[in-house]
Design a protein around this motif. Structure first.
Motif, short mmCIF file in Angstrom:
data_model
loop_
_atom_site.label_atom_id
_atom_site.label_comp_id
_atom_site.label_asym_id
_atom_site.label_seq_id
_atom_site.Cartn_x
_atom_site.Cartn_y
_atom_site.Cartn_z
N THR A 1 0.72 -1.53 0.08
CA THR A 1 -0.53 0.52 -0.32
C THR A 1 1.07 1.46 -0.24
O THR A 1 0.67 2.18 -0.78
N ARG A 2 1.96 1.00 1.20
CA ARG A 2 2.48 2.20 1.31
C ARG A 2 3.86 2.61 0.08
O ARG A 2 3.68 3.68 -0.67
N VAL B 1 2.85 1.62 -3.25
CA VAL B 1 1.52 2.45 -4.74
C VAL B 1 1.51 4.12 -4.26
O VAL B 1 1.74 4.81 -5.10
N ALA B 2 1.26 4.22 -2.31
CA ALA B 2 1.28 5.53 -2.58
C ALA B 2 2.06 6.03 -2.83
O ALA B 2 2.47 8.01 -3.52
N ALA B 3 4.42 6.06 -2.71
CA ALA B 3 4.77 6.63 -2.89
C ALA B 3 5.22 6.84 -4.53
O ALA B 3 5.36 7.42 -4.79
N ALA B 4 5.16 5.98 -5.24
CA ALA B 4 4.58 5.56 -6.93
C ALA B 4 4.14 7.49 -7.02
O ALA B 4 3.90 8.36 -7.99
N MET B 5 2.95 6.78 -6.54
CA MET B 5 1.84 7.93 -7.18
C MET B 5 2.39 9.09 -6.43
O MET B 5 2.85 10.52 -7.36
N VAL B 6 2.84 9.44 -5.12
CA VAL B 6 3.60 11.24 -4.80
C VAL B 6 4.98 10.71 -5.82
O VAL B 6 5.03 12.55 -6.20
N GLY B 7 5.84 10.20 -6.25
CA GLY B 7 7.04 10.21 -7.14
C GLY B 7 6.73 10.44 -8.95
O GLY B 7 7.33 11.52 -9.18
N ALA C 1 -0.72 6.20 5.30
CA ALA C 1 -0.12 5.58 3.32
C ALA C 1 -0.22 6.92 2.62
O ALA C 1 0.64 6.81 2.11
N TYR C 2 -0.83 7.64 2.42
CA TYR C 2 -1.17 8.74 1.54
C TYR C 2 -1.35 9.91 2.06
O TYR C 2 -1.77 11.19 2.10
N VAL D 1 -9.05 -1.76 -11.61
CA VAL D 1 -6.81 -1.19 -10.93
C VAL D 1 -7.52 -1.97 -9.52
O VAL D 1 -7.79 -0.97 -8.38
N GLY D 2 -7.56 -3.47 -8.94
CA GLY D 2 -7.70 -3.50 -7.57
C GLY D 2 -5.97 -3.81 -7.47
O GLY D 2 -6.13 -5.16 -6.53
N CYS D 3 -5.22 -3.03 -7.84
CA CYS D 3 -3.73 -3.75 -7.19
C CYS D 3 -3.36 -2.78 -6.57
O CYS D 3 -1.80 -1.85 -5.99
N GLY D 4 -3.83 -1.76 -5.89
CA GLY D 4 -3.25 -0.78 -4.68
C GLY D 4 -2.56 -1.14 -3.79
O GLY D 4 -2.43 -0.20 -2.92
N GLY D 5 -2.34 -2.63 -3.29
CA GLY D 5 -1.74 -2.67 -1.97
C GLY D 5 -2.18 -3.84 -1.48
O GLY D 5 -1.37 -4.92 -1.18
#
Length: 422
Positions: free
Chosen positions: A73-74, A76-82, A120-121, A323-327
């Motif tokens: 989860t974290r 994926v969230a970090a990749a979004m932020v990046g 996470a977010y 898209v159910g691969c969020g963590g």
């Protein structure tokens, strides 16, 4: 499509054993007049920037909670932020998951929301909106353990309290979102988002089947037709048409080998399920009644990524994304059947799996164009969607920020093509 251990005890009972055990759960009554939420209300500066630029990028993923580990989860969230550049994040449901019985974990939603969502977010710089998933819709008589009660408190908070955080948010100062209800419309400068609530039942439902022998009499179905009609009229009256995007947690189409059961409402325990249509049928009838199809359909629920294309007899195409691969781990195996045994992995493209007795209308079909699952080297990740100049492009990005799939859709001609990836 996983529902944790809900069906494990029934695995010896044959092909229907993987049907999910959730039964219809009533949400609170909607407001007497369900008004859309305007992006300008929750982020006026970003709304103005999008309107001026004529371009908008947003992120999407679902099934991000995990009761055992925050690692994926974290990531994926970090990749979004990046990745940056997002106007907002639209979550596709299943924000928190209660630990399995006997695991020793807490089912106190105050802890789960802080651990599985806010932590996470907390570094994601923009607003987060959502639809409720089946795990978000489970109901308990005690507010500490009721997932639906706490989903409402975190995402359907009183608008007069904006921008105050949820009172149990001990992680950061992110405001509790003020969506008007569990099904709702989100207005942005370049897109109308229609978000549905598909409840907690096997295959998903829009309305309780017991009182509706004709599902078209259901409140959410009628609301959906009304919203589609409204955005059609708005686009007809405007010199700048907006994309029409539909989001729902349960997918109406899938390539999963178990979708013959997991997409069939009659296989679950909800009473009078024979009155409930397959989600695909309910949506198709709503589109026809309103004279408006969505440009793209987004969903989650299955813990993997799929890109399907729905082909109409008139030659137009509607992309359908899962898209159910969020963590939530582990990633699922697309080829795993319901009756046990080893499924045969299929290279894309291949026809979507149909639930029960579902039949496509004449001249129509759905095709799996691409997927990432648990045995094909699949990755957790998110969808990065951009709308600009009547073109919608989307990229599936993994936790290393590698683009693994993508497509471009012409919003006027509804022609569609996959895009090369690195």
């Amino acid at each position: 499509m996983a529902d944790d251990k809900d069906s494990d005890s029934a695995k010896s009972k044959g092909a229907d054993s993987c049907a999910e055990n959730g039964t219809w759960t009533s949400a609170p009554k909607p407001p007497s007049k369900l008004q859309p939420l305007d992006f300008a209300t929750i982020d006026p500066a970003e709304n103005a920037r999008v309107a001026t630029a004529g371009s908008m990028t947003f992120m999407m993923t679902g099934c991000s909670g995990d009761p055992d580990t925050p690692t994926h989860t974290r990531a994926v969230a970090a990749a979004m932020v990046g990745a940056g550049g997002a106007a907002f994040f639209y979550h596709l449901g299943d924000v928190t998951y209660v630990p399995d019985k006997g695991s020793g974990g807490t089912d106190d939603e105050r802890t789960l929301w802080n651990d599985q969502f806010y932590a996470a977010y907390t570094s994601f710089p923009k607003q987060i909106v959502s639809i409720a998933g089946n795990h978000d819709g489970k109901l308990s008589s005690h507010h500490k353990t009721s997932q639906l009660t706490n989903y409402m408190a975190n995402f359907c908070a009183d608008a007069s309290a904006w921008p105050h955080p949820w009172k149990h948010n001990s992680t950061d100062k992110r405001p509790a979102m003020i969506q008007p209800f569990v099904y709702w419309r989100f207005e942005t400068p370049l897109a109308h988002f229609i978000g549905l609530y598909t409840n907690v039942v096997n295959g998903g439902m829009l309305d309780e089947p017991a009182p509706h022998a004709d599902f078209r009499a259901g409140a959410q179905y009628k609301w959906l037709v009304g919203e589609l009609s409204a955005v059609k009229a708005a686009n007809a009256q405007s010199t700048s048409k907006k994309a029409v995007l539909l989001a729902l947690h349960y997918p109406p189409y899938s390539g999963a080998a178990n979708f013959d059961v997991r997409g069939d409402q009659s296989k679950g325990p909800t009473p009078h399920a024979k009155h409930a249509p397959y989600l695909a049928v309910a949506l198709q009838q709503a589109f026809a009644a309103a004279g408006q199809r969505p440009d793209v359909i987004f969903s989650a629920h299955a813990h993997l990524f799929q890109r399907l294309s729905y082909h109409y007899a008139d030659g137009t195409v509607v992309p359908c994304l899962i898209v159910g691969c969020g963590g939530h781990s582990p990633l699922e195996d697309l080829s795993e059947p319901c009756a046990g045994g080893k499924g045969v992995q299929r290279p894309a493209p291949f026809p979507a799996v149909v639930p029960g007795t579902f039949a496509f209308p004449k001249g129509e079909s759905a095709v799996v164009e691409y997927y990432e699952d648990g045995i094909s080297g699949g990755m957790f990740g998110f969808l990065q969607v951009t709308i600009e100049a009547r073109t919608l492009s989307a990229r599936f990005v993994d936790t290393s920020r590698t683009v693994r799939d993508g497509f471009v859709l012409d919003l006027d001609s509804h022609t569609y093509r996959a895009t090369p990836v690195a």
